[in-house]
Design a protein around this motif. Structure first.
Motif: not given
Length: 201
Positions: A71-87, A128-129, A133-139
Motif C-alpha cells: 500500500m502507499n507508504p503513509i497508509d502502511e505506517m498506520f497499518h503497522i502501528k495498528k497491528v503492533v498495538m493489537e499485539h 517508496r515514499g 512523491g509522498l516524502f521529500r527527495s532530499q531526506i
C-alpha cells in the motif's frame, strides 16, 4: 504445553508487568504445578526471554504481512502501528521499560533485533515514499530510519512519558504524525490528513 505457557505468560506480563508476575501465578493460571512449569523453563528469566522473543517474532510476521500488501507508504505506517498495538494491547504495564530495568541482557538482545527489523522496514517505506512523491527527495533515508527507531524507544521511557499521563496508543499516534509531517511533501501531507481524519487522532 510449552506454547501454552508462553501464550499465558505473555498475556500476564503485558497486563501486569514482568516484575509483578510470579512463577506461582503463571502455574496457577494454567492449572499446572510449578514442577511442570520448571520442566519447560529453568527459571523466570528463561521464560521471559522466550516470551519476549516469541512476541517479537509474532509482531514481525504481522508487519511483514502488512508490507506485502504494498500500500502507499503513509497508509502502511498506520497499518503497522495498528497491528503492533493489537499485539501489545496498549502496553498497560509498559513491558519494554520493565524489561530494560529488571532484565537488561534480554532487553539489549531484543533491542538489537528490533533495530535491524525497523531499519529494514522503515528504509523500504521511506524509499517508496520518495519514489511516489509522498516524502521529500532530499531526506537522508538512513538517518531518518535511525531517528525513527530512537524516537520509538524514547516514547516508551516512563520517566519521560508516564503511563498515568500518556497511554501508549496515544503516544504512538502523536509520534507517527510527528514523523510523517517532518518528511512529507504537499502530496504526502494531503494523504496524511486523510489518514488522520479516518483514524480520528
Amino acid at each position: 504445553m510449552k506454547d501454552k505457557i508462553i501464550e499465558k505468560s505473555n498475556e500476564l506480563f503485558l497486563n501486569l508487568g514482568f516484575k509483578s508476575v510470579t512463577m506461582d501465578e503463571i502455574a496457577n493460571s494454567l492449572g499446572i504445578s510449578k514442577k511442570t512449569l520448571y520442566k519447560h523453563f529453568n527459571n523466570k528469566t528463561a521464560l521471559i526471554d522466550a516470551v519476549t522473543h516469541h512476541m517479537f517474532d509474532t509482531i514481525c510476521c504481522s508487519i511483514d504481512q502488512v508490507c506485502e500488501q504494498k500500500m502507499n507508504p503513509i497508509d502502511e505506517m498506520f497499518h503497522i502501528k495498528k497491528v503492533v498495538m493489537e499485539h501489545l494491547k496498549d502496553e498497560k504495564s509498559s513491558p519494554l521499560y520493565q524489561l530494560q530495568k529488571y532484565y537488561p541482557a534480554i532487553y539489549a538482545s531484543l533491542k538489537k533485533k528490533q533495530f535491524h527489523m525497523v531499519q529494514k522496514t522503515i528504509q523500504d517505506n521511506l524509499q517508496r515514499g520518495i519514489e511516489g512523491g509522498l516524502f521529500r527527495s532530499q531526506i537522508d533515508v538512513d538517518f531518518i530510519s535511525r531517528i525513527y527507531f530512537n524516537g520509538m524507544i524514547g516514547i516508551k521511557d516512563q520517566q519521560l512519558f508516564p503511563l498515568q499521563k500518556y497511554a501508549m496508543n496515544t503516544l504512538m499516534n502523536y509520534y507517527l504524525e510527528y514523523h510523517l509531517r517532518s518528511i512529507s511533501t504537499l502530496k504526502g501531507l494531503t494523504q496524511l490528513e486523510h489518514q488522520l481524519k479516518n483514524n480520528q487522532l
